[in-house]
Design an enzyme around this catalytic site. Structure first.
Site, PDB file in Angstrom:
ATOM      1  N   ASP A   1       0.467  -1.050  -0.337  1.00 46.66           N
ATOM      2  CA  ASP A   1      -0.288  -0.563   0.286  1.00 46.66           C
ATOM      3  C   ASP A   1       0.634   1.340  -0.128  1.00 46.66           C
ATOM      4  OD1 ASP A   1       0.894  -0.510   2.762  1.00 46.66           O
ATOM      5  OD2 ASP A   1      -1.003   0.549   3.752  1.00 46.66           O
TER       6      ASP A   1
ATOM      7  N   GLU B   1      -0.330  -1.234   5.146  1.00 48.73           N
ATOM      8  CA  GLU B   1       0.996  -1.210   7.118  1.00 48.73           C
ATOM      9  C   GLU B   1       0.847   0.469   6.520  1.00 48.73           C
ATOM     10  OE1 GLU B   1       4.857   0.950   7.578  1.00 48.73           O
ATOM     11  OE2 GLU B   1       3.856   1.090   6.187  1.00 48.73           O
TER      12      GLU B   1
HETATM   13 ZN   LIG Z   1       6.966   1.828   4.064  1.00 51.64          ZN
END
Ligand SMILES: [Zn+2]
Length: 402
Positions: A81, A146
Site C-alpha cells: 500500500d 501498513e
Molecule cells: Zn513504508
C-alpha cells in the site's frame, strides 16, 4: 566473491530492466491502504508467471508467495500500500504515471515501498534458477494496510495464518544499508471531564479546556525527561491534536482531550509510557484524567475487520545476531562492499514481528532512500533494484550454507 555469488549478481543485473518494468506496472496500479485489491492481482499474476511454488491471498488481503518447502521458514516482506500523493502541484509529473528516466524509476511508491516488492519477486526467480535453496520454506509477502497501521498484516499472518518464520527481511527503503531496529510508537489520548455552565458566569462551572491545557504543558515537560538510547535515540512524546465538547459556543466546556504521538526507544513499552502520562496528569493536578491507547479498526479490502491497539513495540536485533552476520556476509559476497549497519527513523511491519515476538528477528534492507518516502517526485535508482534482488538471493544462498 565465490562463483555462486558472482552468478547471483550477474543474474540480478540481467533482470534489472525487467525488475524496473515490473515496478512501473506496480506504480501504475494505485494501492492506498485498504484499497490494495488491484495491485495484489498484478503481483499474483507476476508471481505465477515467474514460477512461485504457491501463490495465495490471506484473509486480510495480503499476498503470500511461497518458494521451496524445506523444514525451516523465513520470509521477505514488502508492504504494497502507499500513502496518497498529497498536493499534486508539488509533483513534476503524474504520481501514478510510473516511468523510467535517468536510470531511475519515478512515481508514488517507488521507494515506499513497491521497489522492495519488485526486487523480491526477481530474487525468488534467481533462487529457483540457481537452485540456491533446499533448507527453507520461503514466504514472499506483499502486505496491506501498513501505512494506516504498521504490523497489522503481520499480526494476521502470525496469529491467523499460523506462519511463524525464524526471521523476516523487511524490504522498506534503507538506501542499500542494512538496518537492525527502529523505535516503536503508540497513539494515546488523555481525557478529562469538567462541568458546563453558561459562558456568562464561568465561575459556576469547571472548564475542561483549562484542565487539559495544564496537562498538555506537563506533556511538554515529560518529553524533556524521556531518556535516550545510544543506538535508537531518544523516546519522544508530543501533543498532536486537541478536542473538546461543550453545550454551545457560549458555555464552559464539559470535556476535553489531547492526542499524543509517543515514540518509544529501547526499554520503553506500553505500560511505562501510559504510567508516565498518568503521572504527568497527576503533576498537573488531575490524577483522575483517563489515559487511553487508541484502537485501529478499519475494514480491509476483503471486508475483514481485525482490530488492534495502536501500540507498535520497539525492536532491535543485536550486533551478535547470527542472522545479522549472515546478512552482512551475503551482502559483501554479492555486492563486493561492506554495508553500513544502522536503523530506520520511521516504523515498519517489524513492530509486529521482532517487536511483538522476541524470537523472530528482522533484518532491514531495501531499495531507495527513505528520505523520499511520502515525498513528492518520489524515485528509486534502477541499480538499487538489482542490488537488492541480488542481496535477497545471496542471503538465502548463505543461509543454505553456500
Ligand atoms: Zn513504508
Amino acid at each position: 566473491m565465490t562463483d555462486i555469488y558472482k552468478q547471483i549478481a550477474a543474474k540480478a543485473k540481467q533482470y534489472e530492466q525487467d525488475t524496473a518494468e515490473f515496478l512501473v506496472s506496480l506504480i501504475k496500479t494505485p494501492s492506498f491502504s485498504t484499497k490494495e485489491k488491484d495491485v495484489i492481482e498484478v503481483i499474483a499474476k507476476k508471481m505465477r508467471a515467474e514460477g512461485f511454488d504457491e501463490v495465495r491471498i490471506d484473509g486480510l488481503g495480503s499476498i503470500i508467495g511461497r518458494v521451496g518447502n524445506g523444514p525451516r521458514k523465513i520470509a521477505f516482506d514488502a508492504h504494497i500500500d502507499t500513502v496518497y500523493p498529497g498536493d499534486l502541484k508539488l509533483w513534476n509529473f503524474d504520481p501514478f504515471d510510473g516511468h523510467i528516466k535517468d536510470d531511475k524509476i519515478w512515481g508514488r511508491g517507488t521507494v515506499d515501498q513497491k521497489g522492495g516488492m519488485a526486487s523480491m519477486v526477481y530474487a525468488a526467480k534467481i533462487i529457483k534458477e540457481l537452485n540456491l535453496n533446499k533448507d527453507f520454506t520461503i514466504y514472499f509477502t506483499g502486505t496491506v494496510m501498513e501505512e494506516d497501521c504498521d504490523g497489522l498484516c503481520w499480526q494476521y499472518i502470525i496469529n491467523e495464518e499460523k506462519i511463524k518464520p525464524e526471521m523476516v527481511v523487511i524490504t522498506e527503503p534503507t538506501n542499500m544499508n542494512i538496518y537492525r531496529g527502529h523505535r516503536g510508537r503508540m497513539e494515546m489520548i488523555v481525557e478529562i471531564s469538567g462541568l458546563s455552565c453558561h459562558g456568562s458566569a464561568p465561575e459556576r462551572g469547571d472548564n475542561a479546556i483549562y484542565k487539559i491545557s495544564r496537562i498538555a504543558l506537563e506533556i511538554e515537560k515529560l518529553n524533556e525527561r524521556l531518556k535516550a538510547d545510544p543506538f535508537l535515540g531518544k523516546g519522544t512524546v508530543t501533543v498532536t491534536q486537541i478536542f473538546f465538547s461543550s453545550p454551545s459556543q457560549c458555555a464552559v466546556p464539559d470535556k476535553a482531550s489531547i492526542q499524543l504521538d509517543r515514540r518509544l526507544t529501547f526499554g520503553e513499552n506500553r505500560e511505562s509510557a501510559v504510567r508516565e502520562v498518568q503521572e504527568a496528569a497527576k503533576i498537573a493536578g488531575y490524577p483522575d484524567a483517563k489515559v487511553i491507547v487508541l484502537r485501529y479498526e478499519e475494514k480491509a479490502y476483503t471486508g475483514k475487520v481485525y482490530p488492534t491497539d495502536k501500540y507498535f513495540p520497539t525492536w532491535v536485533v543485536s550486533t551478535d545476531s547470527p542472522w545479522l552476520k549472515a546478512a552482512v556476509t551475503a551482502y559483501e559476497n554479492t555486492l563486493g562492499r561492506k554495508p553500513v549497519v544502522d536503523k530506520w527513523t520511521f516504523s515498519t511491519n517489524a513492530i509486529a514481528i521482532a517487536g511483538m515476538h522476541s524470537d523472530i528477528p528482522c533484518i532491514g534492507m531495501g531499495p531507495g532512500n527513505e528520505i523520499y518516502a511520502h515525498a513528492p517526485n518520489e524515485f528509486c535508482p534502477i541499480a538499487h533494484l538489482s542490488e537488492a534482488a541480488a542481496f535477497y538471493a545471496a542471503l538465502v544462498a548463505k543461509l543454505n550454507g553456500l
